[in-house]
Design a protein around this motif. Structure first.
Motif, PDB file in Angstrom:
ATOM      1  N   ILE A  32     -16.280  82.253 -11.055  1.00 18.73           N
ATOM      2  CA  ILE A  32     -15.279  82.167 -12.126  1.00 18.73           C
ATOM      3  C   ILE A  32     -13.886  82.440 -11.578  1.00 18.73           C
ATOM      4  CG2 ILE A  32     -14.493  83.264 -14.261  1.00 18.73           C
ATOM      5  CD1 ILE A  32     -17.476  83.653 -14.959  1.00 18.73           C
ATOM      6  N   VAL A  33     -13.773  83.448 -10.713  1.00 15.92           N
ATOM      7  CA  VAL A  33     -12.463  83.778 -10.135  1.00 15.92           C
ATOM      8  C   VAL A  33     -11.955  82.629  -9.267  1.00 15.92           C
ATOM      9  CG1 VAL A  33     -11.304  85.315  -8.496  1.00 15.92           C
ATOM     10  CG2 VAL A  33     -12.800  86.268 -10.248  1.00 15.92           C
ATOM     11  N   PHE A  34     -12.841  82.037  -8.442  1.00 14.17           N
ATOM     12  CA  PHE A  34     -12.430  80.905  -7.614  1.00 14.17           C
ATOM     13  C   PHE A  34     -11.997  79.724  -8.472  1.00 14.17           C
ATOM     14  CE2 PHE A  34     -15.138  82.187  -3.700  1.00 14.17           C
ATOM     15  CZ  PHE A  34     -14.139  83.058  -3.299  1.00 14.17           C
ATOM     16  N   VAL A  37      -8.485  80.598  -9.936  1.00 12.33           N
ATOM     17  CA  VAL A  37      -7.462  80.518  -8.891  1.00 12.33           C
ATOM     18  C   VAL A  37      -7.251  79.069  -8.456  1.00 12.33           C
ATOM     19  CG1 VAL A  37      -6.940  81.154  -6.499  1.00 12.33           C
ATOM     20  CG2 VAL A  37      -7.814  82.869  -8.088  1.00 12.33           C
ATOM     21  N   GLY A  38      -8.327  78.306  -8.353  1.00 16.05           N
ATOM     22  CA  GLY A  38      -8.207  76.902  -7.968  1.00 16.05           C
ATOM     23  C   GLY A  38      -7.408  76.101  -8.970  1.00 16.05           C
ATOM     24  N   VAL A  39      -7.653  76.333 -10.254  1.00 14.41           N
ATOM     25  CA  VAL A  39      -6.893  75.624 -11.283  1.00 14.41           C
ATOM     26  C   VAL A  39      -5.435  76.079 -11.271  1.00 14.41           C
ATOM     27  CG1 VAL A  39      -6.635  75.353 -13.777  1.00 14.41           C
ATOM     28  CG2 VAL A  39      -8.884  75.140 -12.731  1.00 14.41           C
ATOM     29  N   ALA A  40      -5.201  77.370 -11.097  1.00 11.00           N
ATOM     30  CA  ALA A  40      -3.828  77.874 -11.087  1.00 11.00           C
ATOM     31  C   ALA A  40      -3.052  77.326  -9.887  1.00 11.00           C
ATOM     32  CB  ALA A  40      -3.830  79.400 -11.050  1.00 11.00           C
ATOM     33  N   PHE A  59     -17.111  76.389  -9.029  1.00 15.03           N
ATOM     34  CA  PHE A  59     -18.078  75.840  -9.977  1.00 15.03           C
ATOM     35  C   PHE A  59     -19.475  75.785  -9.366  1.00 15.03           C
ATOM     36  CE2 PHE A  59     -20.328  72.141 -11.714  1.00 15.03           C
ATOM     37  CZ  PHE A  59     -20.453  72.559 -13.035  1.00 15.03           C
ATOM     38  N   MET A  60     -19.557  75.315  -8.114  1.00  8.89           N
ATOM     39  CA  MET A  60     -20.860  75.237  -7.458  1.00  8.89           C
ATOM     40  C   MET A  60     -21.450  76.625  -7.222  1.00  8.89           C
ATOM     41  SD  MET A  60     -20.683  71.978  -4.898  1.00  8.89           S
ATOM     42  CE  MET A  60     -19.803  72.865  -3.668  1.00  8.89           C
TER      43      MET A  60
END
Length: 67
Positions: A32-34, A37-40, A59-60
Protein backbone atom coordinates in the motif's frame (compact mmCIF):
# COMPACT_ATOMS: atom_id res chain seq x y z
CA UNK A 1 9.67 -17.44 -24.74
CA UNK A 2 11.16 -17.88 -21.28
CA UNK A 3 13.58 -15.03 -22.03
CA UNK A 4 10.65 -12.64 -22.41
CA UNK A 5 9.08 -13.65 -19.09
CA UNK A 6 12.16 -13.52 -16.87
CA UNK A 7 11.54 -9.92 -15.65
CA UNK A 8 8.13 -10.96 -14.32
CA UNK A 9 9.57 -14.07 -12.71
CA UNK A 10 12.28 -11.95 -11.07
CA UNK A 11 9.73 -9.48 -9.71
CA UNK A 12 7.56 -12.26 -8.30
CA UNK A 13 10.61 -13.95 -6.74
CA UNK A 14 11.57 -10.62 -5.16
CA UNK A 15 8.03 -10.15 -3.86
CA UNK A 16 8.03 -13.71 -2.49
CA UNK A 17 11.32 -13.09 -0.73
CA UNK A 18 9.98 -9.92 0.85
CA UNK A 19 6.85 -11.74 1.99
CA UNK A 20 8.85 -14.59 3.51
CA UNK A 21 11.10 -12.14 5.29
CA UNK A 22 8.57 -9.67 6.61
CA UNK A 23 5.34 -11.59 6.79
CA UNK A 24 2.03 -11.20 5.04
CA UNK A 25 0.66 -8.22 6.96
CA UNK A 26 3.83 -6.21 6.63
CA UNK A 27 4.00 -7.06 2.92
CA UNK A 28 0.45 -5.78 2.44
CA UNK A 29 1.28 -2.58 4.31
CA UNK A 30 4.48 -2.13 2.27
CA UNK A 31 2.48 -2.72 -0.91
CA UNK A 32 0.00 0.00 0.00
CA UNK A 33 2.82 2.41 0.87
CA UNK A 34 4.63 1.66 -2.41
CA UNK A 35 1.41 2.24 -4.33
CA UNK A 36 0.77 5.58 -2.63
CA UNK A 37 4.35 6.75 -3.13
CA UNK A 38 4.33 5.55 -6.74
CA UNK A 39 1.16 7.48 -7.52
CA UNK A 40 2.45 10.58 -5.72
CA UNK A 41 5.76 10.48 -7.61
CA UNK A 42 4.07 9.87 -10.95
CA UNK A 43 2.04 13.07 -10.67
CA UNK A 44 4.98 14.80 -12.29
CA UNK A 45 5.90 13.87 -15.85
CA UNK A 46 9.53 13.09 -15.03
CA UNK A 47 8.57 11.10 -11.92
CA UNK A 48 6.27 8.84 -13.93
CA UNK A 49 9.31 6.88 -15.10
CA UNK A 50 9.90 5.72 -11.52
CA UNK A 51 6.40 6.15 -10.08
CA UNK A 52 4.46 3.82 -12.38
CA UNK A 53 6.74 0.79 -11.87
CA UNK A 54 6.81 1.52 -8.14
CA UNK A 55 3.00 1.57 -7.99
CA UNK A 56 2.83 -1.68 -10.01
CA UNK A 57 5.36 -3.31 -7.70
CA UNK A 58 3.29 -2.20 -4.70
CA UNK A 59 0.16 -3.67 -6.25
CA UNK A 60 1.87 -6.98 -6.98
CA UNK A 61 3.31 -7.09 -3.48
CA UNK A 62 -0.13 -6.49 -2.02
CA UNK A 63 -1.69 -9.23 -4.18
CA UNK A 64 1.05 -11.69 -3.17
CA UNK A 65 0.40 -10.78 0.47
CA UNK A 66 -3.29 -11.57 0.18
CA UNK A 67 -2.84 -14.85 -1.68
Amino acid sequence: MRFLLWPFEAIFKLASGIIKTTGRLTAIILGIVFMIVGVAVSLTIVGAIIGIPLALFGFMLMVKGFF
